[in-house]
Design an enzyme around this catalytic site. Structure first.
Site: not given
Ligand code: GLN
Length: 542
Positions: A16, A72, A186, A189, A222, A386, A511, A513
């Protein structure tokens, strides 16, 4: 120092958006200068998320301090625009191993160790300890799972006990279904769910309702009646266009002021500049903007979007940073295997940028390599994260440097050219949990490279999660054939960033991101979208 607590529980079902509600409350606290952090409780008995399959559990989020935590945490950091630490993640696994450790050390000598009082006392002590050590005004506690689950029952009980001595505000998230045939919201629930919550001794102060349409006043009334609340404490969480809108939606219902009052912070003034910045971002996402880029993410876990949650968000932040709108498609990499160049062109030709995200194991690898080859040979923008960077190196070795049998020892231990190989310090590791190269690592960036242009610096730091790395023995051979190695670990041992010399494609062992936020987009993502937009513009002019 006195600390207050907000405990967020969820009723009826998972998914949710309890994490978004918690993140939004965090953002509101931050806007009012109330120092807050979140704790997440997850009932599963895994110690952390590091050993979980993204198909089952969504993305494994990695923190600066190496913690492998629930996704999260990605939203907490994105909304807060701050790094948080892994002691804020309490799993059933961590909890029980701590208690059993104490028992083995004889700390409960003579006693039988029980859920109540030993687990509950420990949890209260932990929660109060976090609020104290981090000097928080308010600690938010998100209880994973659904009210009524066995897994989180002792946690909810501990929070009930906490409320006997501390100021604790309970917030419950629920779902209000609507039957199409009746056209009526409703509440039954949720009435049942509230009964379950109250049986556990919890009186929520706010009930946040997910629903398809805005809450009707009769629904509010309600629910208020059944939960001993005023109708204004029943909060509407319907129809948000994107997750970042929720703090604003809550504010529009005075939730911020009611909550601050409840916590004793009613005098706090909002930081207008920060609020406007957020509003600008949210409004941008809802707008039809001019510049466009078509992006394909080619991955192996695309069937569950949550597997790449941070990638999706980072693309959104990067689009904002470029005032661009992206059309995003998710492509299953296995679908690109065993296909002719014409077929691949048919599947990928319309995109301006291709992104290959992280992943583990052999499945789908050749499809990703086909996608990377297509991007390189057809002057598309490329971003490899990666695994996406490792495959970029392998593709280059095979198709641009004639090392035909190039591979990673992860996929073919017998390959002649192990362009990607197990990291030296991984060789002796047998245990699977928490043993990858994890957390934030610095990178030195070559001047003049795409990465340098993206980061605007010769130094950066990004988060990692991998066991394999670029095999340095191939650096010279691949460089001679035009692959640019533009980022190394400061000790020069690990290749961190590689690029094509057409300045359109870049791959990073990290990474990025994971650190991208609306107020701080990831530099390589920003660069990727900028390149894709330029490619799209050129294609329109041509
Ligand atoms: N499988 C690859 C490694 O372990 C890449 C890992 C990943 O993309 N986080 O190096």
């Amino acid at each position: 120092m006195e600390h207050k607590y907000v405990v967020i529980t969820g009723s009826l079902m998972s998914g949710l958006g309890k994490g978004i509600v918690t993140s939004s409350i965090l953002k509101l606290m931050k806007l009012y200068g109330v120092k807050s952090l979140p704790v997440k409780f997850d009932g599963y008995l895994n110690y952390d998320c590091g050993t979980m399959n993204p198909f089952r559990h969504g993305e494994v989020f990695v923190l600066e301090d190496k913690g492998e935590v629930d996704m999260d945490f990605g939203n907490y950091e994105r909304f807060l625009n701050e790094n948080v630490s892994s002691d804020l993640s309490i799993t059933g696994g961590k909890l029980f191993s701590e208690i059993i450790g104490r028992e083995r050390r004889g700390e409960y000598l003579g006693r039988d160790v029980q859920i109540i009082p030993h687990i509950t006392d420990y949890l209260k002590e932990r929660i109060k300890g976090i609020a104290e050590s981090k000097k928080l005004d308010v600690l938010l506690v998100e209880v994973g799972g659904t009210v009524g689950d066995i897994e989180n029952s002792y946690f909810i009980e501990a929070m009930r006990q906490l409320s006997l001595t501390e100021k604790v505000v309970f917030v419950n998230l629920t779902y209000i279904p609507e039957l199409e045939s009746v056209g009526e919201q409703k509440t039954k629930p949720t009435q049942m769910a509230l009964r379950t919550l109250m049986q556990l001794g919890i009186q929520p102060k706010f009930i946040i309702c997910r629903s398809q349409r805005p809450l009707e006043s009769s629904t509010r009334e309600k629910l208020a009646l059944f939960s001993n609340l005023k109708p204004e404490n029943i909060i509407d969480d319907s129809e948000i266009r994107n997750i970042y809108e929720l703090p604003l939606k809550l504010m529009s219902q005075d939730f911020d002021r009611m909550l601050l009052k409840e916590l004793g912070f009613e005098g706090r003034k909002i930081d207008k500049a920060q609020l406007n910045e957020w509003k600008k971002f949210v409004e941008f996402l809802g707008d039809g903007v001019r510049k466009k880029a078509k992006i394909a993410v080619v991955g192996k876990y695309v069937k569950l979007k949550d597997s790449y949650a941070s990638v999706k968000e980072a693309l959104t932040h990067a689009a904002y940073a470029n005032s661009a709108e992206i059309e995003l498609d998710w492509i299953e990499s296995e679908d690109l295997e065993g296909k002719s160049p014409e077929q691949i062109n048919g599947m990928l030709g319309k995109y301006n940028g291709i992104l290959v995200p992280g992943g583990f194991g052999k499945r789908g690898i050749e499809g990703m390599i086909n996608a990377i080859r297509f991007a390189r040979e057809n002057s598309k923008a490329y971003l490899g994260l990666c695994l996406g960077m490792q495959l970029m190196a392998i593709e280059y070795a095979r198709n641009a440097s004639s090392l035909k049998d190039a591979n990673s020892s992860e996929f073919n231990p017998r390959a002649k050219h192990k362009i990607i190989d197990l990291m030296e310090d991984q060789r002796s590791i047998k245990l699977k949990g928490g043993t990858m190269r994890l957390g934030a690592w610095p990178v030195s960036i070559r001047k003049g490279s795409m990465a340098y242009y993206a980061y605007g610096s010769t130094k950066a730091s990004e988060r990692h999660r991998h066991r394999y790395e670029f095999n340095n023995r191939y650096s010279d051979a691949l460089s001679k054939n035009g692959l640019v190695i533009s980022g190394y670990s400061p000790d020069k041992r690990i290749v961190e960033i590689i690029e094509w010399n057409n300045r359109l494609g870049v791959g990073t062992q990290a990474h990025p991101e994971l650190k991208s936020r609306p107020e701080n987009p990831a530099p390589l993502f920003k660069y990727f979208i900028k390149t894709a937009v330029e490619i799209n513009d050129r294609s329109k002019k041509a």
